[in-house]
Design a protein around this motif. Structure first.
Motif, PDB file in Angstrom:
ATOM      1  N   MET A  31       2.814  -1.329   4.288  1.00 19.83           N
ATOM      2  CA  MET A  31       1.945  -0.061   4.013  1.00 19.83           C
ATOM      3  C   MET A  31       2.770   1.254   4.413  1.00 19.83           C
ATOM      4  O   MET A  31       3.625   1.253   5.421  1.00 19.83           O
ATOM      5  N   ASN A  72      -4.176   3.627  -0.948  1.00 23.96           N
ATOM      6  CA  ASN A  72      -4.527   4.348   0.162  1.00 23.96           C
ATOM      7  C   ASN A  72      -5.049   3.572   1.187  1.00 23.96           C
ATOM      8  O   ASN A  72      -5.404   2.399   0.823  1.00 23.96           O
ATOM      9  N   ALA A  96      -2.751  -1.347  -3.225  1.00 23.18           N
ATOM     10  CA  ALA A  96      -3.779  -0.327  -3.057  1.00 23.18           C
ATOM     11  C   ALA A  96      -3.087   0.956  -2.848  1.00 23.18           C
ATOM     12  O   ALA A  96      -1.711   1.214  -2.519  1.00 23.18           O
ATOM     13  N   VAL A 140       0.874  -1.169   0.049  1.00 23.33           N
ATOM     14  CA  VAL A 140      -0.183   0.160   0.104  1.00 23.33           C
ATOM     15  C   VAL A 140       0.835   1.189  -0.041  1.00 23.33           C
ATOM     16  O   VAL A 140       1.756   1.559   1.015  1.00 23.33           O
ATOM     17  N   GLN A 177      -8.565   1.807   0.462  1.00 21.53           N
ATOM     18  CA  GLN A 177      -8.428   0.533  -0.461  1.00 21.53           C
ATOM     19  C   GLN A 177      -7.859  -0.657   0.312  1.00 21.53           C
ATOM     20  O   GLN A 177      -7.956  -1.690  -0.036  1.00 21.53           O
ATOM     21  N   ALA A 178      -6.969  -0.196   1.030  1.00 24.65           N
ATOM     22  CA  ALA A 178      -5.984  -1.240   1.700  1.00 24.65           C
ATOM     23  C   ALA A 178      -6.677  -2.084   2.654  1.00 24.65           C
ATOM     24  O   ALA A 178      -6.692  -3.403   2.408  1.00 24.65           O
ATOM     25  N   GLN A 237      -8.999  -4.251   0.170  1.00 24.88           N
ATOM     26  CA  GLN A 237      -8.461  -5.484  -0.484  1.00 24.88           C
ATOM     27  C   GLN A 237      -8.147  -6.396   0.784  1.00 24.88           C
ATOM     28  O   GLN A 237      -8.041  -7.595   0.482  1.00 24.88           O
TER      29      GLN A 237
END
Lengths: 228, 228
Positions: free
Chosen positions: A55, A37, A35, A11, A40-41, A44
DNA sequence: ATTCCTTTGTAACATAATGATTAAAGGACT
DNA sequence: AGTCCTTTAATCATTATGTTACAAAGGAAT
């Protein structure tokens, strides 16, 4: 026994960093998801259930810290280890990344080596408790020693090439049981099979050659089986 | 086994805490060495070979986590138990201190009693449980003496460089067993592997050169194994 | 049994993967 | 500065692996 590729979720909002990491992890044999952001992370993570998440801390929409916090609250994702990417290593302590539930961090700029070793280290610890499979099959005049990677047949010790060994070893793991070519491909070649199934026939041929046509038998229209 | 006073290395950037711990450990009969940051800690650890290290997590220059990780990589120091000092006890679990290779932790503020009993407990455990790892492997015409760090081959005594010695010695610890390059890296290089796996090949080559191509065998597609 | 059709065996070849080897750069330690 | 260790990178040789084409074998239907 052979499980699919380990999945990693990366991410980051910076496209090029994302690509860089994706590439190097993919090359190492990971199935990489991405991803851009925090929001989205999370999405997902719930969907693909990665083994590990890498991340960036600073991101628009939802930063890494907040995303991590939320991930650690969801029952489906709370067990997934999270590695943070931060600009400076000291920053991390101040940042209270661990408060948010992160498992580790890596200082930017990210060096491939470090990233890989860190990821592997975490996965290794996770998998440490997996039951090891039996390392030796023992038949009348054939021993298959997975530890030494050799077979002993008729007194002599043979070094089969890897595929042949794995194939024989797989069939021998369930003596008598017939395996279709598809089953064999899936188990010996792995998830992403990009091989014609007749390849198996050729390997079988070579094994038979070495073992005097014993042990591996054809079941026409179905597949192969091992019998001693 | 341990002769002389047990040595302890205490690492903290705060002078007064350092003094406090130093004093109480010294009174208890330890030989106390000190360092003010991670970098110094590593340096000291290599030099004095303490039986145990007590280290603050948060420090300038190099934090405790990073220092611990590095210590666990060096063959000379990887076996030394590390106790972390952290501000809060919960922090530690989140801190992934164990990931870094720490053996225990103590929450601040440090109380003498707790510190002492923790230190003693670890030392006791070490002395009791330390795997009586054979210090000598003995084969037909090859002896590997981990204590003197030499191998005797064919009458002569050889001084292999460290990596070569560790590699040979590791493979020889489970004769016959095939180790993948990853396994080798993990065991010989340590937790944080920062080298390309082909490095192993080169070391193998050098060892073979010295041992006349005996003992180390290639299993193509899998790894290397030792056999005498 | 004969024929036809499907499946498997075999050999030969092409390509990919893997390891051996060497040289050389960079570090650590004298 | 010089030596030795460690690591990387590049090249080369070898072997493993996969594909294809054709031969052989087996089975089913007639």
């Amino acid at each position: 026994m052979i499980k699919g590729l380990p999945k990693v979720l990366v991410v980051d909002d910076e496209q090029d960093i994302l690509e860089l990491i994706r590439h190097s992890l993919a090359k190492e044999g990971f199935e990489v998801h991405i991803a851009a952001n925090g929001a989205q992370a999370i999405e997902q993570a719930k969907k693909v259930k990665p083994e590990i998440i890498i991340m960036d801390v600073m991101m628009p929409v939802m930063d890494g810290m907040e995303a991590c916090r939320q991930l650690k609250e969801l029952p489906e994702t709370k067990h997934i280890p999270v590695i943070f990417l931060t600009a400076r290593s000291e920053e991390f302590a101040e940042l209270a990344g661990f408060e948010a539930g992160a498992d580790d961090y890596i200082a930017k700029p990210v060096r491939n080596r470090v990233l890989l070793s860190r990821v592997k280290a975490i996965l290794r610890r996770r998998n440490a408790l997996v039951t090891p499979e039996p390392e030796k099959y023992d038949f009348d005049n054939l021993k298959i020693d997975r530890e030494r990677f050799v077979v002993e047949y008729d007194g002599r010790t043979l070094q089969l090439p890897r595929k042949e060994f794995e194939l024989l070893s797989f069939l021998a793991s369930r003596p008598g049981r017939v395996f279709s070519r598809d089953e064999i491909l899936e188990n010996v070649w792995g998830n992403e099979v990009l091989v014609v199934d007749r390849t198996i026939d050729v390997h079988v041929r070579k094994i038979r050659e070495k073992l005097d046509d014993k042990f591996i038998y054809t079941v026409k229209g179905v597949g192969y089986k091992f019998e001693s």
